[in-house]
Design an enzyme around this catalytic site. Structure first.
Site, PDB file in Angstrom:
ATOM      1  N   TYR A   1      67.555  15.068  15.437  1.00 54.12           N
ATOM      2  CA  TYR A   1      67.655  16.401  14.835  1.00 54.12           C
ATOM      3  C   TYR A   1      67.293  17.589  15.721  1.00 54.12           C
ATOM      4  O   TYR A   1      67.525  18.729  15.323  1.00 54.12           O
ATOM      5  CB  TYR A   1      66.795  16.439  13.565  1.00 54.12           C
ATOM      6  CG  TYR A   1      67.322  15.508  12.500  1.00 54.12           C
ATOM      7  CD1 TYR A   1      68.465  15.829  11.782  1.00 54.12           C
ATOM      8  CD2 TYR A   1      66.691  14.301  12.223  1.00 54.12           C
ATOM      9  CE1 TYR A   1      68.964  14.970  10.822  1.00 54.12           C
ATOM     10  CE2 TYR A   1      67.181  13.439  11.261  1.00 54.12           C
ATOM     11  CZ  TYR A   1      68.313  13.777  10.569  1.00 54.12           C
ATOM     12  OH  TYR A   1      68.824  12.931   9.614  1.00 54.12           O
TER      13      TYR A   1
ATOM     14  N   PHE B   1      60.671  12.688   0.863  1.00 57.57           N
ATOM     15  CA  PHE B   1      61.959  12.950   0.195  1.00 57.57           C
ATOM     16  C   PHE B   1      63.131  12.544   1.074  1.00 57.57           C
ATOM     17  O   PHE B   1      62.935  12.284   2.251  1.00 57.57           O
ATOM     18  CB  PHE B   1      62.074  14.431  -0.187  1.00 57.57           C
ATOM     19  CG  PHE B   1      62.156  15.377   0.988  1.00 57.57           C
ATOM     20  CD1 PHE B   1      63.387  15.786   1.490  1.00 57.57           C
ATOM     21  CD2 PHE B   1      61.014  15.847   1.624  1.00 57.57           C
ATOM     22  CE1 PHE B   1      63.478  16.652   2.570  1.00 57.57           C
ATOM     23  CE2 PHE B   1      61.097  16.709   2.714  1.00 57.57           C
ATOM     24  CZ  PHE B   1      62.330  17.101   3.183  1.00 57.57           C
TER      25      PHE B   1
HETATM   26  C1  LIG Z   1      71.983   9.457  12.293  1.00 55.54           C
HETATM   27  C2  LIG Z   1      73.469   9.354  12.000  1.00 55.54           C
HETATM   28  C3  LIG Z   1      73.772  10.007  10.662  1.00 55.54           C
HETATM   29  C4  LIG Z   1      74.231  10.093  13.121  1.00 55.54           C
HETATM   30  O1  LIG Z   1      75.612  10.000  12.861  1.00 55.54           O
HETATM   31  P1  LIG Z   1      76.699  10.313  14.003  1.00 55.54           P
HETATM   32  O2  LIG Z   1      78.008   9.947  13.477  1.00 55.54           O
HETATM   33  O3  LIG Z   1      76.286   9.687  15.279  1.00 55.54           O
HETATM   34  O4  LIG Z   1      76.544  11.874  14.154  1.00 55.54           O
HETATM   35  P2  LIG Z   1      77.292  12.805  15.195  1.00 55.54           P
HETATM   36  O5  LIG Z   1      78.467  12.089  15.800  1.00 55.54           O
HETATM   37  O6  LIG Z   1      77.562  14.090  14.507  1.00 55.54           O
HETATM   38  O7  LIG Z   1      76.167  12.988  16.306  1.00 55.54           O
HETATM   39  C5  LIG Z   1      75.944  14.198  16.906  1.00 55.54           C
HETATM   40  C6  LIG Z   1      75.227  13.976  18.202  1.00 55.54           C
HETATM   41  O8  LIG Z   1      73.938  13.379  17.966  1.00 55.54           O
HETATM   42  C7  LIG Z   1      73.810  12.185  18.733  1.00 55.54           C
HETATM   43  N1  LIG Z   1      73.073  11.215  17.923  1.00 55.54           N
HETATM   44  C8  LIG Z   1      73.301  10.909  16.646  1.00 55.54           C
HETATM   45  N2  LIG Z   1      72.440   9.973  16.225  1.00 55.54           N
HETATM   46  C9  LIG Z   1      71.641   9.696  17.279  1.00 55.54           C
HETATM   47  C10 LIG Z   1      70.565   8.796  17.456  1.00 55.54           C
HETATM   48  N3  LIG Z   1      70.137   8.016  16.469  1.00 55.54           N
HETATM   49  N4  LIG Z   1      69.971   8.773  18.655  1.00 55.54           N
HETATM   50  C11 LIG Z   1      70.419   9.564  19.677  1.00 55.54           C
HETATM   51  N5  LIG Z   1      71.438  10.429  19.554  1.00 55.54           N
HETATM   52  C12 LIG Z   1      72.042  10.488  18.360  1.00 55.54           C
HETATM   53  C13 LIG Z   1      75.236  11.739  18.974  1.00 55.54           C
HETATM   54  O9  LIG Z   1      75.344  10.922  20.103  1.00 55.54           O
HETATM   55  C14 LIG Z   1      75.942  13.051  19.153  1.00 55.54           C
HETATM   56  O10 LIG Z   1      75.704  13.544  20.463  1.00 55.54           O
HETATM   57  P3  LIG Z   1      76.754  14.431  21.216  1.00 55.54           P
HETATM   58  O11 LIG Z   1      76.992  15.647  20.348  1.00 55.54           O
HETATM   59  O12 LIG Z   1      76.097  14.751  22.509  1.00 55.54           O
HETATM   60  O13 LIG Z   1      77.985  13.591  21.329  1.00 55.54           O
HETATM   61  C15 LIG Z   1      73.929   7.878  11.972  1.00 55.54           C
HETATM   62  O14 LIG Z   1      73.638   7.284  13.211  1.00 55.54           O
HETATM   63  C16 LIG Z   1      73.316   7.035  10.859  1.00 55.54           C
HETATM   64  O15 LIG Z   1      73.854   6.988   9.756  1.00 55.54           O
HETATM   65  N6  LIG Z   1      72.176   6.324  11.132  1.00 55.54           N
HETATM   66  C17 LIG Z   1      71.549   5.441  10.155  1.00 55.54           C
HETATM   67  C18 LIG Z   1      70.899   6.201   9.004  1.00 55.54           C
HETATM   68  C19 LIG Z   1      69.878   7.198   9.481  1.00 55.54           C
HETATM   69  O16 LIG Z   1      68.981   6.893  10.242  1.00 55.54           O
HETATM   70  N7  LIG Z   1      70.019   8.444   9.022  1.00 55.54           N
HETATM   71  C20 LIG Z   1      69.107   9.523   9.338  1.00 55.54           C
HETATM   72  C21 LIG Z   1      68.111   9.618   8.227  1.00 55.54           C
HETATM   73  S1  LIG Z   1      66.834  10.775   8.570  1.00 55.54           S
END
Ligand SMILES: CC(C)(COP(=O)(O)OP(=O)(O)OC[C@H]1O[C@@H](n2cnc3c(N)ncnc32)[C@H](O)[C@@H]1OP(=O)(O)O)[C@@H](O)C(=O)NCCC(=O)NCCS
Length: 420
Positions: free
Chosen positions: A139, A420
């Protein structure tokens, strides 16, 4: 504004749309959430219906990424009041249920949902957006940073030598506690920065009075109520324990809410007074909680874990900095860097224990810092000086960081009362 865009490289012709969910999307929405959080597949729609009901009336804040009819990404936000230093509250956008299906990951879907939600939050006039992060690295790119910390305590009850509780404690049933608890909680959440309102549907769920699948409630345990000298409820404790073959018998403090110091002392003493128990464990507690000082032997209490808890992203710097209180007097010009624009600008903060002004200025900056650094320091949980040593703030006038730190410092560590 909902957006449609082609999915990233390597994905043939699929187009994902970002929009808010409707009731028709409930099952697919909740399946996406449940799968990403590694939960078991629900065997009926009761779960989806339950969750949807807890969403109402905020379905307009349930963002989804849609691949045709299928939900492949989720991000929902809830309205909160966030307690800031001094006990006032600011409106905060609470982001939760953030998932992207493994089939659609790393194609920018989270970035697009987040952009929609932050724009909506800024449009509503929310001062900040907040969340609890499953992983540190997700984030920061959106302007969030760790703002409060939580600790887990383990106390060896037999070594603790804790005096018994002295005040008015009453073993009540969960149903008896239910109508009394919200008022106690609302007083308690204002006592420390980081406190949050508790959404109404959460009460029945957290007290184990409703449960999603019709099977086991999410929480099963016991409660005890504390009253002040006039008989008014001013604290409560939720706890559970179990007695088996293991000589170690643990009592878990699930929630200890105190609107007065007397209630806090007595509820801890109660937790430490339950016979047969060898150890008391309490997670998600304030990092500076005075537990060891309650005990005849302070070494019986150990902080077994400490880590980031609530992350915060400032959206309106003048509103945020004028809402909170300050222990000292001083003036500092802060240049806030925020590529998304919401918090960006140069602001003159003039603060004293009587109040503060924070206005845009054309003067030279004393300190330049990204929105994440200011977010970490805002509630008093982290020091700008420490962040600057890690390269996360620049001082242009000698001593300016010390001035800013003295202003922002709080007597107590901020703490978030709600998961939350
Ligand atoms: C976290 C999550 C929603 C990210 O989804 P995503 O499809 O990778 O999101 P995006 O493609 O929009 O990612 C945006 C950027 O963040 C990076 N990023 C996303 N998740 C990341 C992670 N866990 N660790 C490192 N980098 C991450 C991506 O590589 C991307 O980088 P870039 O813009 O340089 O290419 C997904 O990995 C997920 O569902 N994880 C399991 C559930 C979870 O943990 N949710 C968060 C709850 S707080």
């Amino acid at each position: 504004m909902p957006s449609t865009a082609p999915v990233g490289l390597g994905s043939p012709t699929v187009t994902t749309e970002i929009r808010t969910a409707t009731r028709d999307d409930a099952e697919s929405y909740l399946r996406c959430v449940g799968t990403a959080f590694l939960e078991p597949e629900p065997d009926d729609t009761a779960w989806a219906t339950y969750w949807l009901d807890t969403m109402r009336p905020d379905l307009d804040r349930a963002w989804g990424a849609f691949d045709g009819r299928q939900v492949v990404g989720t991000l929902r936000s809830l309205p909160f009041e966030l307690t800031v230093p001094g006990g006032r509250t600011v409106p905060a956008d609470g982001v939760t249920m953030v998932t992207v299906a493994a089939t659609h990951r790393r194609r920018g879907l989270l970035t697009r949902m987040m952009a929609e939600d932050l724009a909506a939050a800024a449009g509503r006039g929310d001062t900040a957006s907040i969340l609890l992060a499953s992983e540190w690295r997700i984030y920061g790119r959106y302007g969030y940073a760790p703002a409060t910390e939580g600790a887990e305590w383990e106390i060896d009850r037999r070594a603790a030598l804790c005096p018994p509780p002295a005040g008015r404690l009453e073993a009540v049933t969960v149903r008896e506690l239910r109508p009394l608890a919200p008022a106690v909680y609302d007083r308690a959440r204002l006592r420390r920065a980081g406190g949050l309102t508790r959404p109404a549907p959460r009460w029945d769920r957290d007290l184990g009075l409703t449960h999603p699948t019709g099977e086991k409630p999410e929480w099963v345990g016991r409660v005890v109520l504390h009253r002040d000298a006039a008989g008014e409820p001013d604290g409560y404790l939720r706890w559970h324990s179990g007695w088996g073959d293991d000589p170690r018998i643990e009592l878990t403090v699930d929630e200890l809410v105190a609107a007065t110091d007397e209630a806090w002392v007595d509820l801890w003493r109660f937790a430490l007074a339950v016979d047969l128990v060898t150890h008391v464990r309490a997670a998600g507690r304030p990092v500076d909680e005075a537990v060891p000082w309650l005990l005849g032997d302070g070494r019986a209490a150990r902080q077994t874990r400490r880590g980031d808890q609530m992350w915060l992203r400032l959206l309106d710097v003048p509103a945020a900095l004028t809402a909170r209180s300050y222990g000292g007097s001083g003036r500092v010009v802060l240049e806030v860097l925020d590529p998304a624009g919401y918090a960006a600008g140069r602001f003159a903060l003039d603060a004293s224990p009587d109040g503060a002004t924070c206005v845009p200025t054309a003067e030279g900056a004393d300190v330049t810092l990204p929105v994440t650094t200011l977010g970490s320091a805002y509630l008093g949980g982290h020091r700008l000086g420490q962040l600057a040593r890690a390269g996360l703030a620049d001082e242009h006038r000698p001593g300016a960081l010390r001035v800013a730190d003295r202003l922002l410092a709080t007597d107590e560590a901020p703490h978030t009362t709600l998961h939350f």
